[in-house]
Design an enzyme around this catalytic site. Structure first.
Site, short mmCIF file in Angstrom:
data_model
loop_
_atom_site.label_atom_id
_atom_site.label_comp_id
_atom_site.label_asym_id
_atom_site.label_seq_id
_atom_site.Cartn_x
_atom_site.Cartn_y
_atom_site.Cartn_z
N SER A 38 1.44 -9.19 5.10
CA SER A 38 2.87 -8.95 5.18
C SER A 38 3.33 -9.02 6.63
O SER A 38 2.53 -9.08 7.56
CB SER A 38 3.22 -7.57 4.59
OG SER A 38 2.86 -6.54 5.50
N LYS A 56 -0.80 -0.17 10.24
CA LYS A 56 0.38 0.21 11.01
C LYS A 56 -0.06 0.72 12.38
O LYS A 56 -1.25 0.86 12.65
CB LYS A 56 1.17 1.33 10.29
CG LYS A 56 1.51 1.08 8.85
CD LYS A 56 2.57 0.01 8.66
CE LYS A 56 2.88 -0.20 7.18
NZ LYS A 56 3.82 -1.33 6.96
N SER A 107 9.32 -2.53 7.34
CA SER A 107 8.04 -1.84 7.22
C SER A 107 8.19 -0.57 6.38
O SER A 107 9.00 0.31 6.71
CB SER A 107 7.51 -1.47 8.62
OG SER A 107 6.34 -0.69 8.53
N SER A 156 5.04 -6.66 8.30
CA SER A 156 5.44 -5.34 8.80
C SER A 156 4.98 -5.07 10.23
O SER A 156 5.53 -4.20 10.89
CB SER A 156 4.90 -4.24 7.88
OG SER A 156 3.49 -4.13 7.97
#
Length: 252
Positions: free
Chosen positions: A44, A107, A198, A46
């Site tokens: 992704s 993250k 995100s 994010s």
């Protein structure tokens, strides 16, 4: 014993040796994956611009010690962590999503236990102090059709000196203004660098605070990257689809 019997015996021995060799190789691979490094791919956007879709990277498993999530399928063999090492603010971390304890997320670690976190008009506040950020050159995104999008980009610097770039895709988005989050003991607060795209600790129903036990490892180095423009069977297009400049790039 006839020659045929000798051939059969030799063949059986070779099969046994091959099976043992394969077994040893699988065991070594499992140990490396569980204790040292695990490959991880980015599905992704994010973490753009730090990590792009199609990046493949190694995650160090030993950085934070080991929990049940260090092993494939997270078997409940023990609780907590062993040989634990403390994460550092600003680390890019792979962790199991707390809402299902199964899905891998990646993250940046923003908040430590006891920290207060808040977003105000797109500015990150850490323990009631705004985190310095400086506008830098726009991030240029190109799709496979050649369309170009320019996105405001900022260099953010945490109190411990860790510096990285973030994107401001949508001005005054929902997650640009939040309440105050207080990170509980034994938990961490994670955010994506692509702040408006995100699902992270700002969204309790999706991620929320991440328990120390859920940390899988620290993202270390990109070992391969592709922009996805070539299908698997299009061998002739492979060279042009590889992002050569990102290979062996350290994650920071």
């Amino acid at each position: 014993m006839t020659m045929t019997d000798n051939i059969k015996k030799a063949g059986t021995g070779s099969l046994g040796e091959n099976a043992r060799t394969i077994g040893y190789a699988l065991l070594i691979a499992l140990v490396i994956r569980a204790l040292l490094f695990q490959p991880f791919n980015i599905p992704s956007s994010s973490m753009v611009p730090t990590l792009l879709i199609g990046d493949y990277l190694f995650v160090s498993k030993y950085s934070y010690g080991y929990s049940r999530h260090s092993l494939p399928f997270s078997p409940p063999l023990f609780d907590g962590r062993i040989l634990s090492g403390q994460p550092t603010r600003g680390d890019v971390v792979v962790f199991k999503k707390p809402t299902d304890n199964r899905t891998d997320f990646i993250k940046r670690l923003i908040g430590l236990p006891g920290d207060t976190i808040q977003m105000k008009h797109g500015v990150l506040y850490l323990n009631d102090q705004p985190v310095p950020r400086v506008r830098v050159e726009d991030f240029v995104a190109r799709d496979n059709l050649g369309n170009v999008q320019r996105i405001p980009q900022y260099r953010e610097t945490l109190p411990n000196g860790v510096s990285y770039t973030t994107l401001d895709l949508i001005e005054e988005s929902v997650t640009d203004n939040t309440g105050v989050y207080v990170v509980p003991p034994g938990h961490y607060f994670m955010m994506g660098d692509n702040r408006d795209n995100s699902a992270d600790s700002r969204v309790p129903s999706v991620v929320g605070y991440v328990p120390f036990e859920n940390l899988v490892g620290k993202a270390e180095i990109i070992f391969f990257s592709t922009d996805g423009s070539a299908h698997f069977w299009e061998i002739w297009n492979w060279p042009s689809s590889i992002r050569w400049g990102r290979i062996f790039k350290w994650v920071d």
